[in-house]
Design a protein around this motif. Structure first.
Motif, PDB file in Angstrom:
ATOM      1  N   ALA A   1       1.436  12.840   1.931  1.00 61.46           N
ATOM      2  CA  ALA A   1       2.835  12.813   1.479  1.00 61.46           C
ATOM      3  C   ALA A   1       3.805  13.284   2.550  1.00 61.46           C
ATOM      4  O   ALA A   1       4.977  13.457   2.287  1.00 61.46           O
ATOM      5  CB  ALA A   1       3.043  13.600   0.192  1.00 61.46           C
ATOM      6  N   HIS A   2       3.339  13.481   3.776  1.00 60.32           N
ATOM      7  CA  HIS A   2       4.210  13.853   4.896  1.00 60.32           C
ATOM      8  C   HIS A   2       4.354  12.630   5.800  1.00 60.32           C
ATOM      9  O   HIS A   2       3.815  12.583   6.893  1.00 60.32           O
ATOM     10  CB  HIS A   2       3.619  15.031   5.677  1.00 60.32           C
ATOM     11  CG  HIS A   2       3.410  16.227   4.844  1.00 60.32           C
ATOM     12  ND1 HIS A   2       4.447  16.986   4.365  1.00 60.32           N
ATOM     13  CD2 HIS A   2       2.280  16.801   4.372  1.00 60.32           C
ATOM     14  CE1 HIS A   2       3.966  17.988   3.639  1.00 60.32           C
ATOM     15  NE2 HIS A   2       2.652  17.890   3.624  1.00 60.32           N
ATOM     16  N   HIS A   3       5.080  11.654   5.315  1.00 57.67           N
ATOM     17  CA  HIS A   3       5.127  10.355   5.969  1.00 57.67           C
ATOM     18  C   HIS A   3       5.974  10.365   7.238  1.00 57.67           C
ATOM     19  O   HIS A   3       7.128  10.761   7.223  1.00 57.67           O
ATOM     20  CB  HIS A   3       5.678   9.307   5.011  1.00 57.67           C
ATOM     21  CG  HIS A   3       4.948   9.271   3.713  1.00 57.67           C
ATOM     22  ND1 HIS A   3       3.619   8.944   3.632  1.00 57.67           N
ATOM     23  CD2 HIS A   3       5.337   9.548   2.458  1.00 57.67           C
ATOM     24  CE1 HIS A   3       3.237   9.011   2.376  1.00 57.67           C
ATOM     25  NE2 HIS A   3       4.253   9.371   1.651  1.00 57.67           N
TER      26      HIS A   3
ATOM     27  N   MET B   1      -0.123   6.714  -0.381  1.00 58.19           N
ATOM     28  CA  MET B   1      -0.681   7.048  -1.681  1.00 58.19           C
ATOM     29  C   MET B   1      -0.059   8.284  -2.297  1.00 58.19           C
ATOM     30  O   MET B   1      -0.520   8.744  -3.330  1.00 58.19           O
ATOM     31  CB  MET B   1      -2.185   7.274  -1.544  1.00 58.19           C
ATOM     32  CG  MET B   1      -2.934   6.069  -1.067  1.00 58.19           C
ATOM     33  SD  MET B   1      -4.698   6.361  -0.988  1.00 58.19           S
ATOM     34  CE  MET B   1      -5.121   6.429  -2.705  1.00 58.19           C
ATOM     35  N   ALA B   2       0.929   8.850  -1.667  1.00 62.61           N
ATOM     36  CA  ALA B   2       1.535  10.075  -2.184  1.00 62.61           C
ATOM     37  C   ALA B   2       2.947  10.179  -1.637  1.00 62.61           C
ATOM     38  O   ALA B   2       3.307   9.494  -0.689  1.00 62.61           O
ATOM     39  CB  ALA B   2       0.713  11.298  -1.752  1.00 62.61           C
ATOM     40  N   GLY B   3       3.745  11.054  -2.252  1.00 64.42           N
ATOM     41  CA  GLY B   3       5.079  11.313  -1.725  1.00 64.42           C
ATOM     42  C   GLY B   3       6.187  10.611  -2.470  1.00 64.42           C
ATOM     43  O   GLY B   3       7.009   9.928  -1.860  1.00 64.42           O
ATOM     44  N   LEU B   4       6.230  10.755  -3.780  1.00 65.53           N
ATOM     45  CA  LEU B   4       7.264  10.096  -4.575  1.00 65.53           C
ATOM     46  C   LEU B   4       8.678  10.416  -4.100  1.00 65.53           C
ATOM     47  O   LEU B   4       9.565   9.589  -4.181  1.00 65.53           O
ATOM     48  CB  LEU B   4       7.137  10.495  -6.047  1.00 65.53           C
ATOM     49  CG  LEU B   4       5.957   9.891  -6.802  1.00 65.53           C
ATOM     50  CD1 LEU B   4       5.874  10.487  -8.194  1.00 65.53           C
ATOM     51  CD2 LEU B   4       6.068   8.388  -6.859  1.00 65.53           C
TER      52      LEU B   4
ATOM     53  N   ARG C   1       2.149  -4.311   7.967  1.00 63.34           N
ATOM     54  CA  ARG C   1       2.579  -4.121   6.580  1.00 63.34           C
ATOM     55  C   ARG C   1       2.541  -2.649   6.208  1.00 63.34           C
ATOM     56  O   ARG C   1       1.702  -1.900   6.700  1.00 63.34           O
ATOM     57  CB  ARG C   1       1.651  -4.880   5.627  1.00 63.34           C
ATOM     58  CG  ARG C   1       1.743  -6.371   5.781  1.00 63.34           C
ATOM     59  CD  ARG C   1       0.777  -7.059   4.859  1.00 63.34           C
ATOM     60  NE  ARG C   1      -0.541  -7.002   5.509  1.00 63.34           N
ATOM     61  CZ  ARG C   1      -1.665  -7.294   4.917  1.00 63.34           C
ATOM     62  NH1 ARG C   1      -1.687  -7.645   3.666  1.00 63.34           N
ATOM     63  NH2 ARG C   1      -2.803  -7.238   5.563  1.00 63.34           N
ATOM     64  N   VAL C   2       3.417  -2.280   5.315  1.00 60.21           N
ATOM     65  CA  VAL C   2       3.385  -0.968   4.670  1.00 60.21           C
ATOM     66  C   VAL C   2       3.141  -1.234   3.196  1.00 60.21           C
ATOM     67  O   VAL C   2       3.879  -1.993   2.567  1.00 60.21           O
ATOM     68  CB  VAL C   2       4.706  -0.182   4.857  1.00 60.21           C
ATOM     69  CG1 VAL C   2       4.662   1.125   4.082  1.00 60.21           C
ATOM     70  CG2 VAL C   2       4.975   0.079   6.332  1.00 60.21           C
ATOM     71  N   LEU C   3       2.076  -0.652   2.675  1.00 62.33           N
ATOM     72  CA  LEU C   3       1.697  -0.869   1.281  1.00 62.33           C
ATOM     73  C   LEU C   3       1.676   0.453   0.537  1.00 62.33           C
ATOM     74  O   LEU C   3       1.248   1.468   1.074  1.00 62.33           O
ATOM     75  CB  LEU C   3       0.287  -1.480   1.210  1.00 62.33           C
ATOM     76  CG  LEU C   3       0.042  -2.750   2.004  1.00 62.33           C
ATOM     77  CD1 LEU C   3      -1.440  -3.041   2.059  1.00 62.33           C
ATOM     78  CD2 LEU C   3       0.786  -3.898   1.363  1.00 62.33           C
ATOM     79  N   GLY C   4       2.100   0.396  -0.693  1.00 59.27           N
ATOM     80  CA  GLY C   4       1.941   1.547  -1.572  1.00 59.27           C
ATOM     81  C   GLY C   4       0.736   1.313  -2.459  1.00 59.27           C
ATOM     82  O   GLY C   4       0.391   0.166  -2.768  1.00 59.27           O
ATOM     83  N   PHE C   5       0.064   2.383  -2.834  1.00 52.98           N
ATOM     84  CA  PHE C   5      -1.065   2.251  -3.749  1.00 52.98           C
ATOM     85  C   PHE C   5      -1.006   3.370  -4.773  1.00 52.98           C
ATOM     86  O   PHE C   5      -0.965   4.550  -4.411  1.00 52.98           O
ATOM     87  CB  PHE C   5      -2.409   2.323  -3.013  1.00 52.98           C
ATOM     88  CG  PHE C   5      -3.565   2.288  -3.975  1.00 52.98           C
ATOM     89  CD1 PHE C   5      -3.971   1.096  -4.541  1.00 52.98           C
ATOM     90  CD2 PHE C   5      -4.209   3.461  -4.351  1.00 52.98           C
ATOM     91  CE1 PHE C   5      -5.024   1.069  -5.458  1.00 52.98           C
ATOM     92  CE2 PHE C   5      -5.259   3.442  -5.265  1.00 52.98           C
ATOM     93  CZ  PHE C   5      -5.664   2.235  -5.810  1.00 52.98           C
ATOM     94  N   ALA C   6      -0.974   2.978  -6.031  1.00 49.80           N
ATOM     95  CA  ALA C   6      -1.051   3.930  -7.137  1.00 49.80           C
ATOM     96  C   ALA C   6      -2.163   3.456  -8.064  1.00 49.80           C
ATOM     97  O   ALA C   6      -2.139   2.315  -8.536  1.00 49.80           O
ATOM     98  CB  ALA C   6       0.278   4.002  -7.895  1.00 49.80           C
TER      99      ALA C   6
END
Length: 175
Positions: free
Chosen positions: A71-73, A91-94, A111-116
């Motif tokens: 979460a420290h992007h 995968m973290a850091g809303l 690409r930048v992908l989010g995963f939940a």
């Protein structure tokens, strides 16, 4: 991989290493041996101010996948470390609001992908459960420490998670 010693990061190391990937992980210095024991080929201190340079040296042709569970992007650094057509998976850091490196992203065809996990299909969850259960039964995947609490301690457990006081501990509730 950012966050290699956490619960999700450590599982990702095991899965990636077992799939034949060369794994570069970042973690606190005290967790380096743990990450290596899971299958990480290179472990770097996430507090090192030269971390980006060290990752680049460890992967001179770039990263195919940069997985961030911390979460420290730092998307600028992550994208610049990618190989052509590489991917950054978040995968973290809303609440995170990192700068978005548009030019570096499209010139690498990256690409930048989010995963939940909550968005996964039933088929995806089933497939993942089979693999995770296989690794658990082999003993390849196990939490570092589990603390079992009564269900009445649910609020306390949640507070510990929110305050960051459950680092390295898997909290489980029982009736």
């Amino acid at each position: 991989m950012a966050g290699g010693a956490g619960h999700v990061g450590s599982a990702a190391i095991v899965i990636a290493a077992r799939a034949g990937a060369r794994v570069i992980a970042s973690a606190a210095a005290a967790d380096h041996d743990y990450c290596r024991s899971l299958g990480a080929d290179v472990v770097l201190d996430y507090r090192d101010e030269r971390l980006t340079d060290e990752i680049g040296a460890a992967a001179p042709n770039g990263l195919d996948v940069h997985l961030d569970t911390s979460a420290h992007h730092d998307l600028d650094a992550a994208v610049h470390l990618l190989a052509p057509r590489g991917r950054v998976v978040l995968m973290a850091g809303l609440e995170a609001r990192p700068a978005f490196p548009v030019g570096a992203l499209y010139t690498r065809d990256a690409r930048v992908l989010g995963f939940a996990i909550s968005n996964a299909s039933s088929a995806d969850l089933y497939s993942a459960a089979i693999r995770i259960n296989q690794l658990l039964s082999e003993g390849s995947l196990a939490p570092r420490k589990t603390e079992i609490l009564p269900l009445t301690a649910a609020a306390q457990a949640h507070l510990r998670l929110e305050m960051g006081e459950a680092r390295g501990v898997r909290l489980a509730l029982r009736p």
